[in-house]
Write an enzyme that holds these catalytic residues in place. Structure first.
Site, PDB file in Angstrom:
ATOM      1  N   ARG A 163      36.877 -22.590   7.241  1.00  0.00           N
ATOM      2  CA  ARG A 163      36.518 -23.533   6.161  1.00  0.00           C
ATOM      3  C   ARG A 163      36.758 -22.886   4.795  1.00  0.00           C
ATOM      4  O   ARG A 163      35.990 -23.059   3.858  1.00  0.00           O
ATOM      5  CB  ARG A 163      35.052 -23.982   6.256  1.00  0.00           C
ATOM      6  CG  ARG A 163      34.623 -24.464   7.604  1.00  0.00           C
ATOM      7  CD  ARG A 163      35.215 -25.823   7.960  1.00  0.00           C
ATOM      8  NE  ARG A 163      34.705 -26.238   9.263  1.00  0.00           N
ATOM      9  CZ  ARG A 163      35.319 -26.055  10.425  1.00  0.00           C
ATOM     10  NH1 ARG A 163      36.522 -25.484  10.439  1.00  0.00           N
ATOM     11  NH2 ARG A 163      34.784 -26.441  11.546  1.00  0.00           N
ATOM     12  N   SER A 234      28.874 -32.256   7.092  1.00  0.00           N
ATOM     13  CA  SER A 234      28.095 -31.014   7.190  1.00  0.00           C
ATOM     14  C   SER A 234      27.929 -30.443   5.790  1.00  0.00           C
ATOM     15  O   SER A 234      28.914 -30.236   5.086  1.00  0.00           O
ATOM     16  CB  SER A 234      28.810 -29.979   8.038  1.00  0.00           C
ATOM     17  OG  SER A 234      29.004 -30.473   9.322  1.00  0.00           O
ATOM     18  N   GLU A 330      28.996 -25.691   2.485  1.00  0.00           N
ATOM     19  CA  GLU A 330      30.390 -26.069   2.698  1.00  0.00           C
ATOM     20  C   GLU A 330      30.832 -26.951   1.521  1.00  0.00           C
ATOM     21  O   GLU A 330      31.981 -26.955   1.108  1.00  0.00           O
ATOM     22  CB  GLU A 330      30.473 -26.841   4.016  1.00  0.00           C
ATOM     23  CG  GLU A 330      31.858 -27.114   4.476  1.00  0.00           C
ATOM     24  CD  GLU A 330      31.882 -27.704   5.880  1.00  0.00           C
ATOM     25  OE1 GLU A 330      31.535 -27.004   6.840  1.00  0.00           O
ATOM     26  OE2 GLU A 330      32.253 -28.881   5.991  1.00  0.00           O
TER      27      GLU A 330
HETATM   28  P1  NAP Z   1      29.008 -28.551  17.309  1.00  0.00           P
HETATM   29  O1  NAP Z   1      30.220 -29.092  17.984  1.00  0.00           O
HETATM   30  O2  NAP Z   1      27.676 -28.764  17.896  1.00  0.00           O
HETATM   31  O3  NAP Z   1      29.225 -27.010  17.032  1.00  0.00           O
HETATM   32  C1  NAP Z   1      28.243 -26.257  16.364  1.00  0.00           C
HETATM   33  C2  NAP Z   1      28.753 -24.838  16.142  1.00  0.00           C
HETATM   34  O4  NAP Z   1      29.069 -24.219  17.379  1.00  0.00           O
HETATM   35  C3  NAP Z   1      29.997 -24.756  15.313  1.00  0.00           C
HETATM   36  O5  NAP Z   1      29.928 -23.567  14.573  1.00  0.00           O
HETATM   37  C4  NAP Z   1      31.117 -24.674  16.322  1.00  0.00           C
HETATM   38  O6  NAP Z   1      32.187 -23.940  15.799  1.00  0.00           O
HETATM   39  C5  NAP Z   1      30.452 -23.893  17.431  1.00  0.00           C
HETATM   40  N1  NAP Z   1      30.973 -24.301  18.737  1.00  0.00           N
HETATM   41  C6  NAP Z   1      30.518 -25.326  19.505  1.00  0.00           C
HETATM   42  N2  NAP Z   1      31.196 -25.371  20.666  1.00  0.00           N
HETATM   43  C7  NAP Z   1      32.110 -24.378  20.616  1.00  0.00           C
HETATM   44  C8  NAP Z   1      33.109 -23.924  21.511  1.00  0.00           C
HETATM   45  N3  NAP Z   1      33.304 -24.506  22.705  1.00  0.00           N
HETATM   46  N4  NAP Z   1      33.870 -22.879  21.135  1.00  0.00           N
HETATM   47  C9  NAP Z   1      33.680 -22.273  19.947  1.00  0.00           C
HETATM   48  N5  NAP Z   1      32.749 -22.660  19.049  1.00  0.00           N
HETATM   49  C10 NAP Z   1      31.970 -23.692  19.378  1.00  0.00           C
HETATM   50  O7  NAP Z   1      28.971 -29.012  15.776  1.00  0.00           O
HETATM   51  P2  NAP Z   1      28.848 -30.389  15.023  1.00  0.00           P
HETATM   52  O8  NAP Z   1      28.061 -30.115  13.822  1.00  0.00           O
HETATM   53  O9  NAP Z   1      28.479 -31.518  15.924  1.00  0.00           O
HETATM   54  O10 NAP Z   1      30.344 -30.617  14.536  1.00  0.00           O
HETATM   55  C11 NAP Z   1      31.375 -30.936  15.452  1.00  0.00           C
HETATM   56  C12 NAP Z   1      32.661 -30.294  14.988  1.00  0.00           C
HETATM   57  O11 NAP Z   1      33.047 -30.849  13.751  1.00  0.00           O
HETATM   58  C13 NAP Z   1      32.545 -28.781  14.772  1.00  0.00           C
HETATM   59  O12 NAP Z   1      33.729 -28.190  15.172  1.00  0.00           O
HETATM   60  C14 NAP Z   1      32.335 -28.677  13.298  1.00  0.00           C
HETATM   61  O13 NAP Z   1      32.749 -27.435  12.789  1.00  0.00           O
HETATM   62  C15 NAP Z   1      33.216 -29.809  12.817  1.00  0.00           C
HETATM   63  N6  NAP Z   1      32.931 -30.297  11.457  1.00  0.00           N
HETATM   64  C16 NAP Z   1      33.820 -29.968  10.505  1.00  0.00           C
HETATM   65  C17 NAP Z   1      33.651 -30.354   9.209  1.00  0.00           C
HETATM   66  C18 NAP Z   1      34.663 -29.993   8.147  1.00  0.00           C
HETATM   67  O14 NAP Z   1      35.712 -29.440   8.383  1.00  0.00           O
HETATM   68  N7  NAP Z   1      34.357 -30.260   6.917  1.00  0.00           N
HETATM   69  C19 NAP Z   1      32.532 -31.110   8.874  1.00  0.00           C
HETATM   70  C20 NAP Z   1      31.640 -31.441   9.880  1.00  0.00           C
HETATM   71  C21 NAP Z   1      31.847 -31.015  11.177  1.00  0.00           C
HETATM   72  P3  NAP Z   1      33.271 -24.612  14.811  1.00  0.00           P
HETATM   73  O15 NAP Z   1      32.570 -24.944  13.546  1.00  0.00           O
HETATM   74  O16 NAP Z   1      34.270 -23.522  14.656  1.00  0.00           O
HETATM   75  O17 NAP Z   1      33.828 -25.796  15.501  1.00  0.00           O
END
Ligand code: NAP
Length: 335
Positions: A163, A234, A330
């Site tokens: 990010r 987020s 973020e």
């Molecule tokens: P989530 O999928 O519950 O994941 C929470 C955290 O655990 C994140 O840090 C994610 O890493 C990590 N994680 C979960 N499963 C994983 C796996 N199989 N391998 C490696 N890392 C894992 O989170 P959420 O809040 O519901 O969001 C879903 C996805 O959307 C996430 O990837 C999150 O980063 C992304 N998101 C991105 C943005 C953005 O780019 N602005 C905004 C909102 C959400 P990662 O963060 O590396 O995925």
């Protein structure tokens, strides 16, 4: 002609923020350069804005020249097993994902449903469900307001991180076009629990379009409806901590997951907000943490930036007091 004193609440998805001094529409290279010349002549900084989906604007009037990017060309250049997709900065990210997945192209399907523009995507190297922009990134073109020159940068030149990119630190660089290299065939990335659950329930996630649809459905539950409430998705980054710090936390909270990252162990902040701090729905004024996903901050009608600041600062303090982790936002601040 620029518009004057336009409320940033009307230009950002958090829907808070006082008036910006000038707002230019950037729908061509000429208009982008004109906005830059205007900002130089009046001694104000130039701030590019796409859909305003990752910006927290302060309540007080802001002396700034906003450049609202509205260029919208999207082109596809076939090249053997790949297609180079070139998008103007103002193209909506969701339109890009939709058109690419409809053509069966792989690489952006896990990034479906992220609000924002193509030009904003590299700024924080958007990522979700095991994919990030940098994975398929080819090059981008940016306009350097300091030198009045257009530059082309490859991935290395953008200094992408989690990010993160150089564009967060060099406001003189205005992204004007991006290019991605998307494959005609690939392997689905479905390791994340949300997608695994759908597959366990019998869904076949074997095409870019099916994966994009699944990701959109998952996101609809985790993020509030932008037509009803304000949000920037987020609000905080998921923190990466040392292996030792993770071991200590896990001894206290055995269910806390950790994922290997280049600089340590990445942990889900939402889990800490929920299971350690019980902060689902936690509120300050007219801002609160979303019930279904507490990493997401929601603003109600007439919320102020001060509500958001209070809420975010309190959350940071509570996380630090309980875990010793200094969390980072973020969302970018504009004051
Ligand atoms: P989530 O999928 O519950 O994941 C929470 C955290 O655990 C994140 O840090 C994610 O890493 C990590 N994680 C979960 N499963 C994983 C796996 N199989 N391998 C490696 N890392 C894992 O989170 P959420 O809040 O519901 O969001 C879903 C996805 O959307 C996430 O990837 C999150 O980063 C992304 N998101 C991105 C943005 C953005 O780019 N602005 C905004 C909102 C959400 P990662 O963060 O590396 O995925």
């Amino acid at each position: 002609m620029p518009r004057e004193n336009v409320p940033l609440a009307s230009l950002t998805t958090l829907r808070v923020g006082g008036p910006a001094r000038f707002v230019h529409t950037g729908d061509s290279m000429e208009s982008i350069k004109a906005a830059a010349a205007h900002s130089r002549s009046c001694g104000l900084s130039l701030y590019p804005l796409g859909q305003g989906s990752n910006v927290l604007a302060g309540d007080a009037p802001i002396d700034v020249v906003i450049l609202k990017m509205e260029t919208n060309e999207l082109t596809f250049k076939p090249d053997s097993d790949f297609v180079e997709v070139i998008a103007d900065a103002g193209v909506s990210w969701e339109r890009l994902v939709q058109e690419c997945t409809e053509q069966g192209l792989w690489g952006v399907e896990n990034l479906a449903g992220i609000p924002g523009t193509a030009g904003a995507a590299p700024v924080q190297n958007i990522g979700a469900y095991g994919a990030e922009l940098a994975d398929t990134f080819a090059w981008l073109e940016c306009y350097d307001t300091a030198t009045d020159m257009l530059m082309r940068l490859d991935a290395e030149g953008c200094a992408f991180g989690y990010r993160e990119s150089r564009f967060k630190h060099e406001p003189n660089l205005i992204i004007t076009r991006i290019a991605l290299r998307l494959a005609r065939t690939s392997t689905p990335k479905t390791s994340y629990a949300d997608l695994q659950k759908l597959m366990d329930a019998g869904e076949l996630l074997n095409t870019p379009q099916k994966i994009a649809d699944a990701v959109r459905r998952v996101r609809r539950v985790k993020f509030p409806d932008l037509t009803q409430e304000g949000t920037a998705g987020s609000f905080f980054k998921n923190p990466t901590i040392t292996a030792n710090a993770y071991e200590e936390l896990q001894a206290k909270y055995p269910a806390l997951q950790g994922f290997a990252a280049p600089s340590g162990i990445k942990i889900p902040l939402a889990w800490i907000l929920d299971h350690v701090l019980g902060l689902r729905g936690y509120r300050e004024g007219r801002a609160h943490l979303f019930q279904n996903q507490p990493l997401v901050l929601v603003t109600e009608n007439n919320a102020t930036a001060q509500d958001v600041e209070m809420l975010a600062n309190n959350v940071s303090e509570k996380v630090f007091a309980a875990t010793n982790i200094l969390i980072e936002r973020e969302v970018r601040s504009l004051k």
